[in-house]
Design a protein around this motif. Structure first.
Motif, PDB file in Angstrom:
ATOM      1  N   LEU A  23       0.816  -1.214   0.000  1.00  0.00           N
ATOM      2  CA  LEU A  23       0.000   0.000   0.000  1.00  0.00           C
ATOM      3  C   LEU A  23       0.854   1.270   0.000  1.00  0.00           C
ATOM      4  O   LEU A  23       0.395   2.334  -0.408  1.00  0.00           O
ATOM      5  N   LEU A  24       2.090   1.166   0.467  1.00  0.00           N
ATOM      6  CA  LEU A  24       2.984   2.326   0.506  1.00  0.00           C
ATOM      7  C   LEU A  24       3.723   2.565  -0.808  1.00  0.00           C
ATOM      8  O   LEU A  24       4.454   3.553  -0.940  1.00  0.00           O
ATOM      9  N   THR A  25       3.531   1.689  -1.779  1.00  0.00           N
ATOM     10  CA  THR A  25       4.243   1.779  -3.056  1.00  0.00           C
ATOM     11  C   THR A  25       4.129   3.153  -3.723  1.00  0.00           C
ATOM     12  O   THR A  25       5.152   3.730  -4.117  1.00  0.00           O
ATOM     13  N   PRO A  26       2.914   3.729  -3.881  1.00  0.00           N
ATOM     14  CA  PRO A  26       2.846   5.026  -4.563  1.00  0.00           C
ATOM     15  C   PRO A  26       3.613   6.127  -3.841  1.00  0.00           C
ATOM     16  O   PRO A  26       4.254   6.965  -4.472  1.00  0.00           O
ATOM     17  N   PHE A  27       3.574   6.101  -2.520  1.00  0.00           N
ATOM     18  CA  PHE A  27       4.220   7.164  -1.756  1.00  0.00           C
ATOM     19  C   PHE A  27       5.730   6.981  -1.715  1.00  0.00           C
ATOM     20  O   PHE A  27       6.483   7.955  -1.761  1.00  0.00           O
ATOM     21  N   ALA A  28       6.183   5.743  -1.647  1.00  0.00           N
ATOM     22  CA  ALA A  28       7.621   5.483  -1.697  1.00  0.00           C
ATOM     23  C   ALA A  28       8.180   5.869  -3.062  1.00  0.00           C
ATOM     24  O   ALA A  28       9.264   6.473  -3.153  1.00  0.00           O
ATOM     25  N   ALA A  29       7.433   5.567  -4.123  1.00  0.00           N
ATOM     26  CA  ALA A  29       7.880   5.928  -5.474  1.00  0.00           C
ATOM     27  C   ALA A  29       7.928   7.445  -5.635  1.00  0.00           C
ATOM     28  O   ALA A  29       8.901   7.993  -6.175  1.00  0.00           O
ATOM     29  N   ALA A  30       6.889   8.127  -5.173  1.00  0.00           N
ATOM     30  CA  ALA A  30       6.862   9.589  -5.290  1.00  0.00           C
ATOM     31  C   ALA A  30       7.998  10.222  -4.487  1.00  0.00           C
ATOM     32  O   ALA A  30       8.667  11.140  -4.969  1.00  0.00           O
ATOM     33  N   LEU A  31       8.235   9.724  -3.289  1.00  0.00           N
ATOM     34  CA  LEU A  31       9.314  10.264  -2.467  1.00  0.00           C
ATOM     35  C   LEU A  31      10.678  10.002  -3.097  1.00  0.00           C
ATOM     36  O   LEU A  31      11.547  10.880  -3.111  1.00  0.00           O
ATOM     37  N   ALA A  32      10.865   8.815  -3.669  1.00  0.00           N
ATOM     38  CA  ALA A  32      12.134   8.500  -4.337  1.00  0.00           C
ATOM     39  C   ALA A  32      12.365   9.428  -5.526  1.00  0.00           C
ATOM     40  O   ALA A  32      13.484   9.920  -5.736  1.00  0.00           O
ATOM     41  N   VAL A  33      11.316   9.686  -6.296  1.00  0.00           N
ATOM     42  CA  VAL A  33      11.445  10.591  -7.447  1.00  0.00           C
ATOM     43  C   VAL A  33      11.736  12.009  -6.965  1.00  0.00           C
ATOM     44  O   VAL A  33      12.594  12.702  -7.510  1.00  0.00           O
ATOM     45  N   MET A  34      11.030  12.439  -5.917  1.00  0.00           N
ATOM     46  CA  MET A  34      11.228  13.795  -5.417  1.00  0.00           C
ATOM     47  C   MET A  34      12.635  14.000  -4.854  1.00  0.00           C
ATOM     48  O   MET A  34      13.219  15.072  -5.020  1.00  0.00           O
ATOM     49  N   LEU A  35      13.174  12.980  -4.200  1.00  0.00           N
ATOM     50  CA  LEU A  35      14.516  13.108  -3.645  1.00  0.00           C
ATOM     51  C   LEU A  35      15.591  13.088  -4.728  1.00  0.00           C
ATOM     52  O   LEU A  35      16.666  13.647  -4.549  1.00  0.00           O
ATOM     53  N   GLY A  36      15.298  12.454  -5.860  1.00  0.00           N
ATOM     54  CA  GLY A  36      16.273  12.373  -6.937  1.00  0.00           C
ATOM     55  C   GLY A  36      16.163  13.481  -7.965  1.00  0.00           C
ATOM     56  O   GLY A  36      17.102  13.730  -8.712  1.00  0.00           O
ATOM     57  N   ALA A  37      15.031  14.175  -8.015  1.00  0.00           N
ATOM     58  CA  ALA A  37      14.818  15.206  -9.026  1.00  0.00           C
ATOM     59  C   ALA A  37      15.231  16.575  -8.492  1.00  0.00           C
ATOM     60  O   ALA A  37      15.426  16.759  -7.292  1.00  0.00           O
ATOM     61  N   ARG A  38      15.348  17.504  -9.412  1.00  0.00           N
ATOM     62  CA  ARG A  38      15.660  18.888  -9.043  1.00  0.00           C
ATOM     63  C   ARG A  38      14.464  19.470  -8.311  1.00  0.00           C
ATOM     64  O   ARG A  38      13.340  19.448  -8.799  1.00  0.00           O
ATOM     65  N   ARG A  39      14.696  19.985  -7.123  1.00  0.00           N
ATOM     66  CA  ARG A  39      13.618  20.505  -6.289  1.00  0.00           C
ATOM     67  C   ARG A  39      12.912  21.660  -6.985  1.00  0.00           C
ATOM     68  O   ARG A  39      13.539  22.634  -7.389  1.00  0.00           O
ATOM     69  N   GLY A  40      11.597  21.521  -7.151  1.00  0.00           N
ATOM     70  CA  GLY A  40      10.794  22.552  -7.798  1.00  0.00           C
ATOM     71  C   GLY A  40      10.703  22.397  -9.300  1.00  0.00           C
ATOM     72  O   GLY A  40       9.978  23.142  -9.949  1.00  0.00           O
ATOM     73  N   GLY A  41      11.414  21.429  -9.879  1.00  0.00           N
ATOM     74  CA  GLY A  41      11.366  21.204 -11.315  1.00  0.00           C
ATOM     75  C   GLY A  41      10.102  20.471 -11.730  1.00  0.00           C
ATOM     76  O   GLY A  41       9.242  20.112 -10.911  1.00  0.00           O
ATOM     77  N   LEU A  42       9.985  20.216 -13.019  1.00  0.00           N
ATOM     78  CA  LEU A  42       8.789  19.581 -13.561  1.00  0.00           C
ATOM     79  C   LEU A  42       8.608  18.165 -13.033  1.00  0.00           C
ATOM     80  O   LEU A  42       7.504  17.779 -12.630  1.00  0.00           O
TER      81      LEU A  42
END
Length: 178
Positions: free
Chosen positions: A83-102
């Motif tokens: 059940l935590l899959t969507p949130f773990a994926a979103a957090l992983a993407v957010m931590l790896g992407a440029r903050r505030g980017g697309l």
């Protein structure tokens, strides 16, 4: 006799003249405070929704009640991790992407949409029996992963195309003369 309201209104310049839409730079300037706050605290959204999911899963499954059955505890843990899959994926993407980017913003929007859907399902499930709760959780997970993730990615792709087109139009180039 002077019309004070008219004289006062005449002194003020309209922010955007009639018939002219604001440019991206103007909108970006006016939303700077909101964007800064989101970039600072945006990663808290998937974490918040993950904690809520764990809390609801614990309230329904009650994995540590009475005597601890390791098989039941293991199944509850696996189900909750799923059940935590969507949130773990979103957090992983957010931590790896440029903050505030697309990409970061798309992951933020995805986590808010998936979390809101999950929260609605969680609130609905709290009043039902545990046997039907698992079907609701799985249905919500399918919608979060199979429907929302591709839709958010497609919207981000379209936003990228529109912003690129706007940027090229502002510089006077077309797509063929990059």
């Amino acid at each position: 006799m002077l019309d004070v309201a008219g004289a006062d209104g005449a002194d003020r310049r309209a922010e955007w003249p009639a018939g002219r839409r604001p440019g991206l730079a103007e909108v970006a300037h006016q939303t700077r405070a909101l964007r800064r706050a989101l970039s600072r605290f945006g990663a808290a959204f998937p974490v918040f929704f993950a904690v809520v999911t764990i809390a609801v899963s614990s309230a329904i499954g009650q994995p540590l009640r009475g005597s601890v059955d390791l098989v039941e505890l293991g199944l509850w843990t696996l189900g909750t991790l799923l059940l935590l899959t969507p949130f773990a994926a979103a957090l992983a993407v957010m931590l790896g992407a440029r903050r505030g980017g697309l990409v970061w913003t798309t992951a933020l929007i995805y986590s808010v949409l998936a979390g809101t859907l999950g929260l609605c399902v969680d609130l609905g499930v709290l009043g039902t029996d545990p046997q039907s709760a698992s079907l609701s959780f799985v249905s919500a997970l399918v919608v979060q992963v199979i429907v929302l993730a591709p839709v958010c990615a497609a919207v981000a792709f379209l936003v990228r195309i529109v912003s690129e087109s706007t940027r090229l139009r502002a510089t006077g180039k077309n797509f063929d003369n990059r």
